[in-house]
Design a protein around this motif. Sequence first.
Motif, PDB file in Angstrom:
ATOM      1  N   ARG A 150       5.734 -15.793  -2.639  1.00  0.00           N
ATOM      2  CA  ARG A 150       4.866 -14.665  -2.307  1.00  0.00           C
ATOM      3  C   ARG A 150       5.938 -13.592  -3.051  1.00  0.00           C
ATOM      4  N   ARG A 151       5.151 -12.576  -3.887  1.00  0.00           N
ATOM      5  CA  ARG A 151       5.871 -11.876  -4.395  1.00  0.00           C
ATOM      6  C   ARG A 151       5.139 -10.558  -4.463  1.00  0.00           C
ATOM      7  N   SER A 152       5.721  -9.156  -4.322  1.00  0.00           N
ATOM      8  CA  SER A 152       5.097  -8.207  -4.582  1.00  0.00           C
ATOM      9  C   SER A 152       4.727  -7.727  -6.045  1.00  0.00           C
ATOM     10  N   LYS A 204       2.464   7.521  -0.890  1.00  0.00           N
ATOM     11  CA  LYS A 204       3.382   8.163  -1.441  1.00  0.00           C
ATOM     12  C   LYS A 204       3.948   6.876  -2.428  1.00  0.00           C
ATOM     13  N   GLY A 205       4.183   5.806  -1.881  1.00  0.00           N
ATOM     14  CA  GLY A 205       4.963   4.438  -2.569  1.00  0.00           C
ATOM     15  C   GLY A 205       4.056   4.012  -3.614  1.00  0.00           C
ATOM     16  N   GLY A 206       2.931   4.496  -3.891  1.00  0.00           N
ATOM     17  CA  GLY A 206       1.894   3.751  -4.906  1.00  0.00           C
ATOM     18  C   GLY A 206       2.252   4.131  -6.275  1.00  0.00           C
ATOM     19  N   GLY A 257      -0.328  -9.586  -2.943  1.00  0.00           N
ATOM     20  CA  GLY A 257      -0.368  -8.305  -2.194  1.00  0.00           C
ATOM     21  C   GLY A 257       0.838  -7.551  -2.179  1.00  0.00           C
ATOM     22  N   THR A 258       0.983  -6.229  -2.323  1.00  0.00           N
ATOM     23  CA  THR A 258       1.954  -5.418  -2.215  1.00  0.00           C
ATOM     24  C   THR A 258       1.833  -4.383  -1.130  1.00  0.00           C
ATOM     25  N   ILE A 259       2.685  -4.526  -0.362  1.00  0.00           N
ATOM     26  CA  ILE A 259       2.678  -3.476   0.855  1.00  0.00           C
ATOM     27  C   ILE A 259       2.883  -2.107   0.448  1.00  0.00           C
ATOM     28  N   LEU A 260       2.259  -1.143   1.156  1.00  0.00           N
ATOM     29  CA  LEU A 260       2.521   0.127   0.692  1.00  0.00           C
ATOM     30  C   LEU A 260       2.634   0.962   1.860  1.00  0.00           C
ATOM     31  N   SER A 261       3.929   1.692   2.027  1.00  0.00           N
ATOM     32  CA  SER A 261       4.385   2.295   3.363  1.00  0.00           C
ATOM     33  C   SER A 261       3.484   3.221   3.725  1.00  0.00           C
ATOM     34  N   TRP A 262       3.272   3.532   5.017  1.00  0.00           N
ATOM     35  CA  TRP A 262       2.512   4.532   5.407  1.00  0.00           C
ATOM     36  C   TRP A 262       3.276   5.450   6.247  1.00  0.00           C
TER      37      TRP A 262
HETATM   38  C1  FMN Z   1       7.008  -1.960   5.269  1.00  0.00           C
HETATM   39  C2  FMN Z   1       7.200  -2.012   3.777  1.00  0.00           C
HETATM   40  C3  FMN Z   1       6.842  -1.085   2.921  1.00  0.00           C
HETATM   41  C4  FMN Z   1       6.782  -0.994   1.735  1.00  0.00           C
HETATM   42  N1  FMN Z   1       6.273  -0.050   0.909  1.00  0.00           N
HETATM   43  C5  FMN Z   1       6.573  -0.353  -0.411  1.00  0.00           C
HETATM   44  C6  FMN Z   1       5.821   0.998  -1.179  1.00  0.00           C
HETATM   45  O1  FMN Z   1       5.577   1.857  -0.783  1.00  0.00           O
HETATM   46  N2  FMN Z   1       5.678   0.773  -2.495  1.00  0.00           N
HETATM   47  C7  FMN Z   1       5.940  -0.412  -3.188  1.00  0.00           C
HETATM   48  O2  FMN Z   1       5.777  -0.506  -4.452  1.00  0.00           O
HETATM   49  N3  FMN Z   1       6.489  -1.440  -2.548  1.00  0.00           N
HETATM   50  C8  FMN Z   1       6.696  -1.458  -1.081  1.00  0.00           C
HETATM   51  N4  FMN Z   1       7.049  -2.446  -0.234  1.00  0.00           N
HETATM   52  C9  FMN Z   1       7.412  -3.725  -1.067  1.00  0.00           C
HETATM   53  C10 FMN Z   1       8.810  -4.036  -1.221  1.00  0.00           C
HETATM   54  O3  FMN Z   1       9.266  -2.998  -2.223  1.00  0.00           O
HETATM   55  C11 FMN Z   1       8.983  -5.473  -1.598  1.00  0.00           C
HETATM   56  O4  FMN Z   1       8.606  -6.631  -0.222  1.00  0.00           O
HETATM   57  C12 FMN Z   1      10.544  -5.778  -1.593  1.00  0.00           C
HETATM   58  O5  FMN Z   1      11.097  -5.183  -2.650  1.00  0.00           O
HETATM   59  C13 FMN Z   1      10.825  -7.190  -1.683  1.00  0.00           C
HETATM   60  O6  FMN Z   1      10.188  -7.824  -2.826  1.00  0.00           O
HETATM   61  P1  FMN Z   1       8.945  -9.072  -2.585  1.00  0.00           P
HETATM   62  O7  FMN Z   1       7.891  -8.579  -1.839  1.00  0.00           O
HETATM   63  O8  FMN Z   1       8.304  -9.563  -3.879  1.00  0.00           O
HETATM   64  O9  FMN Z   1       9.748 -10.118  -2.066  1.00  0.00           O
HETATM   65  C14 FMN Z   1       7.103  -2.406   1.059  1.00  0.00           C
HETATM   66  C15 FMN Z   1       7.407  -3.558   1.957  1.00  0.00           C
HETATM   67  C16 FMN Z   1       7.357  -3.423   3.234  1.00  0.00           C
HETATM   68  C17 FMN Z   1       7.726  -4.611   4.099  1.00  0.00           C
END
Ligand code: FMN
Length: 305
Positions: A150-152, A204-206, A257-262
């Motif tokens: 799984r990767r972001s 904002k993290g987008g 799927g890449t999480i984006l903080s809220w």
């Molecule tokens: C709560 C949370 C908030 C995150 N927010 C962001 C974000 O705003 N922008 C982003 O590019 N990645 C975000 N990420 C992804 C992390 O950067 C990523 O999970 C981390 O670098 C580890 O990489 P991986 O998911 O590929 O293992 C977030 C992850 C979590 C769990």
Amino acid sequence: MSLKSTISGFLKKCLPLRYYKLIANGCIVVPAYYRNIIREEEACMNLAAENSLEKDLLLLRKYAHIIDKGLHRKDVTPGHSKSIYNALCETASRLKDSKYAGDPTYLWALDKINAYERLQESSGSFTPLEATAPTPSVSYEELFSLIRQRRSNRDFKQLNVEDSTIEQLIDTANWASSSCNKQPIEIFYTTNPDKAAQCLRCCKGGTGFSRFVPAFVVFTANIRGYVYPGEMSLPYVDTSLGAQNFFLAATTLGLSGTILSWAQKNRQEEEDLRRLLDIPSDCKIIFCAAIGYANTQFCTPARKR
Ligand SMILES: Cc1cc2nc3c(=O)[nH]c(=O)nc-3n(C[C@H](O)[C@H](O)[C@H](O)COP(=O)(O)O)c2cc1C
């Protein structure tokens, strides 16, 4: 009635709820930078205090879960948890003729009521509940491999994601553990890339994403079932556990799927995102995610031990 509760009752009647709460809780002064957090949490608590079918459904699962735990005990005996049983029956009766009467969790709760009643009526013949132990269809190695895969990723192929695919992933979320089995996760999404781009702009993290983002998902928890201030962090816990199911399942389908903080959103962003995806006020946004087929596979960040 004590003098304190008489005064409290009087103030509750006379004052707007907000000011009553302030006085009743000792007017504690907190730094101003907590203002927004407190305002938001208060809004959640006020919604959770209201009666609604949604609250009933969440609490139905909670009460049924408490009864269910007892019914699994090998040493189960009648006469316990009467108040929870009563609350369960009352909640079930309010849902009886509602749109939730066909919900599998409602039917499951009715089964628990029946089993509880069987125990009370004929404890001698009651067999504690027990299911057959599963045989896992994936090995530890396979699962751990998937977890590592799984990767972001943030750069997506020009390939749309089907609604049915997102729906499949949504199905996995509420299979996670949840506090008192409330199953509060509600997921809102778009598979329209233009709309996904607008949603992404609310985060904002987008940053660092490709111009093309095929799908955007918002993970929320229905806060109507969290009725105590001490439960304030549980929507985050419940939703995060479900989201991990979602992201692992996405990996099996070749999606990322890449999480984006809220956490750092402002009022405008909150309003915009709610409007774009029609998110109701009782669904607390926990975080968002950009979903798509990776064009660039991101390198794996090393893990600590
Ligand atoms: C709560 C949370 C908030 C995150 N927010 C962001 C974000 O705003 N922008 C982003 O590019 N990645 C975000 N990420 C992804 C992390 O950067 C990523 O999970 C981390 O670098 C580890 O990489 P991986 O998911 O590929 O293992 C977030 C992850 C979590 C769990």
